[in-house]
Motif scaffolding. Structure first.
Motif, PDB file in Angstrom:
ATOM      1  N   TYR A   1       0.834  -1.200   0.000  1.00  0.00           N
ATOM      2  CA  TYR A   1       0.000   0.000   0.000  1.00  0.00           C
ATOM      3  C   TYR A   1       0.868   1.249   0.000  1.00  0.00           C
ATOM      4  CZ  TYR A   1      -3.755  -3.127   1.540  1.00  0.00           C
ATOM      5  OH  TYR A   1      -4.665  -4.138   1.631  1.00  0.00           O
ATOM      6  N   LYS A   2       0.440   2.253  -0.708  1.00  0.00           N
ATOM      7  CA  LYS A   2       1.118   3.539  -0.644  1.00  0.00           C
ATOM      8  C   LYS A   2       0.865   4.156   0.724  1.00  0.00           C
ATOM      9  CE  LYS A   2       1.434   8.080  -2.846  1.00  0.00           C
ATOM     10  NZ  LYS A   2       0.896   8.977  -3.910  1.00  0.00           N
ATOM     11  N   PHE A   3       1.944   4.520   1.417  1.00  0.00           N
ATOM     12  CA  PHE A   3       1.824   5.065   2.760  1.00  0.00           C
ATOM     13  C   PHE A   3       0.994   6.349   2.743  1.00  0.00           C
ATOM     14  CE2 PHE A   3       3.651   7.701   6.265  1.00  0.00           C
ATOM     15  CZ  PHE A   3       3.158   6.930   7.319  1.00  0.00           C
ATOM     16  N   GLY A   4      -0.054   6.362   3.580  1.00  0.00           N
ATOM     17  CA  GLY A   4      -0.911   7.533   3.662  1.00  0.00           C
ATOM     18  C   GLY A   4      -2.078   7.523   2.699  1.00  0.00           C
ATOM     19  N   ALA A   5      -2.161   6.503   1.830  1.00  0.00           N
ATOM     20  CA  ALA A   5      -3.261   6.431   0.870  1.00  0.00           C
ATOM     21  C   ALA A   5      -4.563   6.098   1.585  1.00  0.00           C
ATOM     22  CB  ALA A   5      -2.961   5.386  -0.207  1.00  0.00           C
TER      23      ALA A   5
ATOM     24  N   PRO B   1      -4.507   0.165   5.256  1.00  0.00           N
ATOM     25  CA  PRO B   1      -5.061  -0.238   6.552  1.00  0.00           C
ATOM     26  C   PRO B   1      -4.538   0.649   7.679  1.00  0.00           C
ATOM     27  CG  PRO B   1      -4.322  -2.152   5.313  1.00  0.00           C
ATOM     28  CD  PRO B   1      -3.833  -0.948   4.571  1.00  0.00           C
ATOM     29  N   ALA B   2      -5.397   0.887   8.663  1.00  0.00           N
ATOM     30  CA  ALA B   2      -5.000   1.713   9.802  1.00  0.00           C
ATOM     31  C   ALA B   2      -3.927   1.006  10.620  1.00  0.00           C
ATOM     32  CB  ALA B   2      -6.221   2.014  10.663  1.00  0.00           C
ATOM     33  N   PHE B   3      -3.030   1.798  11.198  1.00  0.00           N
ATOM     34  CA  PHE B   3      -1.963   1.224  12.015  1.00  0.00           C
ATOM     35  C   PHE B   3      -1.652   2.208  13.143  1.00  0.00           C
ATOM     36  CE2 PHE B   3       2.278  -0.503  12.998  1.00  0.00           C
ATOM     37  CZ  PHE B   3       2.023  -1.866  12.878  1.00  0.00           C
ATOM     38  N   ALA B   4      -1.290   1.671  14.297  1.00  0.00           N
ATOM     39  CA  ALA B   4      -1.020   2.511  15.468  1.00  0.00           C
ATOM     40  C   ALA B   4       0.091   3.514  15.176  1.00  0.00           C
ATOM     41  CB  ALA B   4      -0.629   1.635  16.657  1.00  0.00           C
ATOM     42  N   GLU B   5      -0.113   4.765  15.579  1.00  0.00           N
ATOM     43  CA  GLU B   5       0.913   5.784  15.387  1.00  0.00           C
ATOM     44  C   GLU B   5       2.088   5.562  16.330  1.00  0.00           C
ATOM     45  OE1 GLU B   5      -0.523   9.744  15.501  1.00  0.00           O
ATOM     46  OE2 GLU B   5      -2.046   9.436  13.950  1.00  0.00           O
ATOM     47  N   ASP B   6       1.799   5.033  17.524  1.00  0.00           N
ATOM     48  CA  ASP B   6       2.865   4.781  18.497  1.00  0.00           C
ATOM     49  C   ASP B   6       3.334   3.330  18.378  1.00  0.00           C
ATOM     50  OD1 ASP B   6       4.669   5.170  20.520  1.00  0.00           O
ATOM     51  OD2 ASP B   6       3.210   4.840  22.129  1.00  0.00           O
ATOM     52  N   PHE B   7       3.958   3.009  17.232  1.00  0.00           N
ATOM     53  CA  PHE B   7       4.411   1.648  16.985  1.00  0.00           C
ATOM     54  C   PHE B   7       5.851   1.452  17.468  1.00  0.00           C
ATOM     55  CE2 PHE B   7       7.110   3.014  13.551  1.00  0.00           C
ATOM     56  CZ  PHE B   7       6.444   4.103  13.003  1.00  0.00           C
TER      57      PHE B   7
ATOM     58  N   SER C   1      -1.480  -7.090  18.151  1.00  0.00           N
ATOM     59  CA  SER C   1      -1.123  -8.224  17.286  1.00  0.00           C
ATOM     60  C   SER C   1      -1.176  -7.854  15.811  1.00  0.00           C
ATOM     61  CB  SER C   1      -2.050  -9.430  17.551  1.00  0.00           C
ATOM     62  OG  SER C   1      -1.893  -9.881  18.867  1.00  0.00           O
ATOM     63  N   ARG C   2      -0.716  -6.637  15.525  1.00  0.00           N
ATOM     64  CA  ARG C   2      -0.644  -6.174  14.149  1.00  0.00           C
ATOM     65  C   ARG C   2       0.797  -5.829  13.825  1.00  0.00           C
ATOM     66  NH1 ARG C   2      -3.632  -7.098  10.329  1.00  0.00           N
ATOM     67  NH2 ARG C   2      -3.232  -5.072   9.357  1.00  0.00           N
ATOM     68  N   TYR C   3       1.209  -6.166  12.580  1.00  0.00           N
ATOM     69  CA  TYR C   3       2.588  -5.938  12.157  1.00  0.00           C
ATOM     70  C   TYR C   3       2.578  -5.358  10.743  1.00  0.00           C
ATOM     71  CZ  TYR C   3       3.514  -9.016  16.078  1.00  0.00           C
ATOM     72  OH  TYR C   3       3.544  -9.567  17.331  1.00  0.00           O
ATOM     73  N   ARG C   4       3.640  -4.653  10.407  1.00  0.00           N
ATOM     74  CA  ARG C   4       3.758  -4.174   9.039  1.00  0.00           C
ATOM     75  C   ARG C   4       5.225  -4.057   8.670  1.00  0.00           C
ATOM     76  NH1 ARG C   4       1.947   2.255   9.352  1.00  0.00           N
ATOM     77  NH2 ARG C   4       3.854   3.011  10.388  1.00  0.00           N
ATOM     78  N   VAL C   5       5.477  -4.191   7.375  1.00  0.00           N
ATOM     79  CA  VAL C   5       6.810  -3.942   6.819  1.00  0.00           C
ATOM     80  C   VAL C   5       6.739  -2.592   6.116  1.00  0.00           C
ATOM     81  CG1 VAL C   5       8.553  -4.680   5.162  1.00  0.00           C
ATOM     82  CG2 VAL C   5       7.393  -6.373   6.603  1.00  0.00           C
ATOM     83  N   PHE C   6       7.578  -1.675   6.546  1.00  0.00           N
ATOM     84  CA  PHE C   6       7.581  -0.308   6.031  1.00  0.00           C
ATOM     85  C   PHE C   6       8.818  -0.128   5.163  1.00  0.00           C
ATOM     86  CE2 PHE C   6       6.308   4.185   6.569  1.00  0.00           C
ATOM     87  CZ  PHE C   6       7.449   4.825   6.115  1.00  0.00           C
ATOM     88  N   THR C   7       8.639   0.348   3.940  1.00  0.00           N
ATOM     89  CA  THR C   7       9.784   0.581   3.053  1.00  0.00           C
ATOM     90  C   THR C   7       9.772   2.027   2.554  1.00  0.00           C
ATOM     91  OG1 THR C   7       8.537  -0.212   1.123  1.00  0.00           O
ATOM     92  CG2 THR C   7       9.915  -1.813   2.283  1.00  0.00           C
ATOM     93  N   HIS C   8      10.947   2.552   2.338  1.00  0.00           N
ATOM     94  CA  HIS C   8      11.128   3.922   1.840  1.00  0.00           C
ATOM     95  C   HIS C   8      12.292   3.864   0.854  1.00  0.00           C
ATOM     96  CE1 HIS C   8      12.423   8.370   2.798  1.00  0.00           C
ATOM     97  NE2 HIS C   8      11.903   8.232   1.593  1.00  0.00           N
TER      98      HIS C   8
ATOM     99  N   ARG D   1       7.069   5.673  -0.228  1.00  0.00           N
ATOM    100  CA  ARG D   1       6.900   4.914   1.012  1.00  0.00           C
ATOM    101  C   ARG D   1       5.755   3.933   0.836  1.00  0.00           C
ATOM    102  NH1 ARG D   1       8.453   9.941   1.857  1.00  0.00           N
ATOM    103  NH2 ARG D   1       9.977  10.456   3.473  1.00  0.00           N
ATOM    104  N   GLU D   2       5.985   2.687   1.247  1.00  0.00           N
ATOM    105  CA  GLU D   2       4.965   1.651   1.117  1.00  0.00           C
ATOM    106  C   GLU D   2       4.878   0.846   2.412  1.00  0.00           C
ATOM    107  OE1 GLU D   2       6.300  -0.635  -2.212  1.00  0.00           O
ATOM    108  OE2 GLU D   2       5.382   0.694  -3.698  1.00  0.00           O
ATOM    109  N   THR D   3       3.715   0.234   2.634  1.00  0.00           N
ATOM    110  CA  THR D   3       3.535  -0.632   3.797  1.00  0.00           C
ATOM    111  C   THR D   3       2.875  -1.936   3.370  1.00  0.00           C
ATOM    112  OG1 THR D   3       1.370   0.353   4.311  1.00  0.00           O
ATOM    113  CG2 THR D   3       3.311   1.332   5.370  1.00  0.00           C
TER     114      THR D   3
END
Length: 480
Positions: A7-11, A15-21, A53-60, A76-78
């Motif tokens: 997913y394009k980050f911010g699109a 999917p929603a993800f915690a800001e305090d990760f 119990s949510r995880y993501r791979v963040f790339t830039h 940026r993608e997730t």
């Protein structure tokens, strides 16, 4: 495992993800190939949303060259997962793919990363030598020993936001960087004298361009190009190397003068708040940045009566559009303005003044300045001298919003100022060159065009010619 969707980050569909990760692991990769003109970076991070119990791979990723002019460049993608095992597999697959023979990326070690997620930036990445680790730990200890900020969380967020925007605008336009020594350019540490030299050259350029009025002779064009070069020699900019970029950099239009004047003012503002010690911009202490503004800033609770009053005023004052959404409201009190405000002049109104996010460090620290070079240039902007050399306000928030641009958070800012208008001189025709209102008047009013009352002003414009007739009272953070 099926290939996860990127997913394009911010699109909107991300999917929603915690800001305090939490950043579980990360790597910064780089590849440079002179023959193929490849100079690229790739940052990869594994994030966990604690307790969910949510995880993501963040790339830039992107071209390394682009980061020189824009610290926020790149894509940026997730990729999102319900369990850690699948997320780790994805992370390792991407890492192996990029560092394999076909891609050729190498992991680099950084004492402080400038790419990736906001949690990863400013932290080390890769294998760091012991001396660097000791220095990093020492700096962390110093930060830990600081007394916690006494500012409300909303004010802390505001201060960090406007300083970041101002710093990024400065270093992406001017060939400069923020160091412990101050604002450094290739010529050395920036000084007020150097900026004033740039202002002098810009004034000389303005006089020539104004005189030729778009019909420069070969000799005059040569002089314009020469002075443009002298300006960039004095105030190093990031221009580009192509002939097209060089031609575009010639300062010969009203928009060019407005842009360069704004850049010089930004430099002066940043020097001012940085102080003699040259540490405010380099240090990350929010309280020091706040103190440097010399402006009392408060944060209003969204459910408070005062917040609702100002928010409703902003929303209700829209005429041409109804798209403004108020996000935050801050109270402002610049002691210098409040002490000298002309309370004896009546007809006081709360009016709007919008500006780019990058400008608010300066606006809060020194107040609103009257225009200089751009006055009389005929620029199609109401703050550029339609009623002369004054401070301009509007009574509609949508008009103020026109002069704003979004920052990295997607929000904008406008001020609500108390303006002592007194007796207003009405104008329906643009009148350049005014230095003061006519005798017997306290301000000028550009009267908005109406069907049965034609005017050259598309919106109502209120102009005062003394800074003492206005004071900032609120700062509104909004989106459109």
């Amino acid at each position: 495992m099926a290939k996860p969707k990127a997913y394009k980050f911010g699109a909107s569909d991300e999917p929603a993800f915690a800001e305090d990760f939490e950043v579980l692991t990360k790597a910064v990769l780089q590849v440079t190939d002179i023959k193929s003109n490849h100079n690229k970076y790739y940052s990869i991070e594994l994030h966990e949303a604690p307790g969910l119990s949510r995880y993501r791979v963040f790339t830039h990723y992107g071209r390394t060259d682009d980061l020189e002019s824009n610290p926020n460049a790149g894509a940026r993608e997730t990729r999102h997962f319900d369990n850690r095992a699948e997320a780790e597999v994805c992370y390792q697959q991407i890492y192996r793919e990029k560092t394999g023979a076909s891609k050729g990326y190498k992991e680099v070690s950084l004492a402080s990363s400038k790419i990736g997620s906001h949690k990863a930036r400013g932290n080390s990445s890769g294998a760091i030598d012991n001396k660097t680790l000791e220095r990093i730990e020492s700096e962390k200890e110093k930060r830990a020993q600081r007394a916690p900020s006494t500012l409300p969380a909303g004010v802390q967020a505001l201060i960090g936001y406007i300083y970041d925007e101002a710093t990024n605008a400065l270093t992406s336009t001017v060939a400069a960087k923020i160091t412990a020594h101050g604002i450094e350019t290739p010529l050395g540490v920036l000084t007020l004298g150097q900026i004033e030299k740039g202002e002098t050259i810009l004034q000389q350029l303005y006089q020539i361009v104004k005189a030729v009025d778009g019909k420069a002779s070969t000799r005059e064009q040569s002089k314009i190009e020469q002075l443009s070069g002298e300006f960039y020699t004095c105030i190093p900019h990031r221009i580009g190397r192509t002939r097209e970029a060089i031609n575009e950099a010639i300062i010969d239009s009203p928009a060019d003068f407005e842009q360069k004047q704004e850049t010089l003012q930004l430099m002066k503002d940043m020097l001012q708040v940085n102080g003699e010690a040259g540490s405010v911009l380099f240090d990350d202490e929010i309280d020091a940045k706040y103190k440097a503004l010399q402006c009392q800033v408060g944060w209003l609770e969204p459910d408070s009566a005062e917040f609702q009053q100002i928010a409703n005023y902003v929303i209700a004052s829209q005429i041409k559009s109804k798209s403004i959404k108020v996000k935050q409201v801050y109270t402002l009190r610049r002691p210098q303005e409040w002490e000298v405000f002309t309370n004896h002049i009546d007809n006081q109104r709360q009016l709007f003044h919008g500006s780019r996010v990058r400008n608010w460090v300066g606006l809060l620290s020194r107040g609103i300045l009257m225009p200089k070079i751009v006055v009389g240039m005929g620029v199609n902007r109401t703050d550029a001298g339609w009623l002369g050399n004054g401070i301009y306000f509007g009574d509609t928030s949508c008009t103020a919003a026109f002069y704003t641009t979004p920052g990295k958070k997607g929000t904008r800012f406008m001020a609500v100022a108390r303006v002592a208008l007194g007796k207003m001189a009405p104008y329906k025709k643009i009148t350049y060159g005014l230095e003061a209102p006519p005798d017997g008047f306290d301000s000028c009013h550009g009267v908005r065009h109406k069907m049965l009352s034609p005017s050259q002003f598309a919106d109502d414009e209120y102009v005062v010619y003394s800074p003492k007739q206005q004071r900032l009272e609120y700062l509104v953070e909004f989106t459109v």
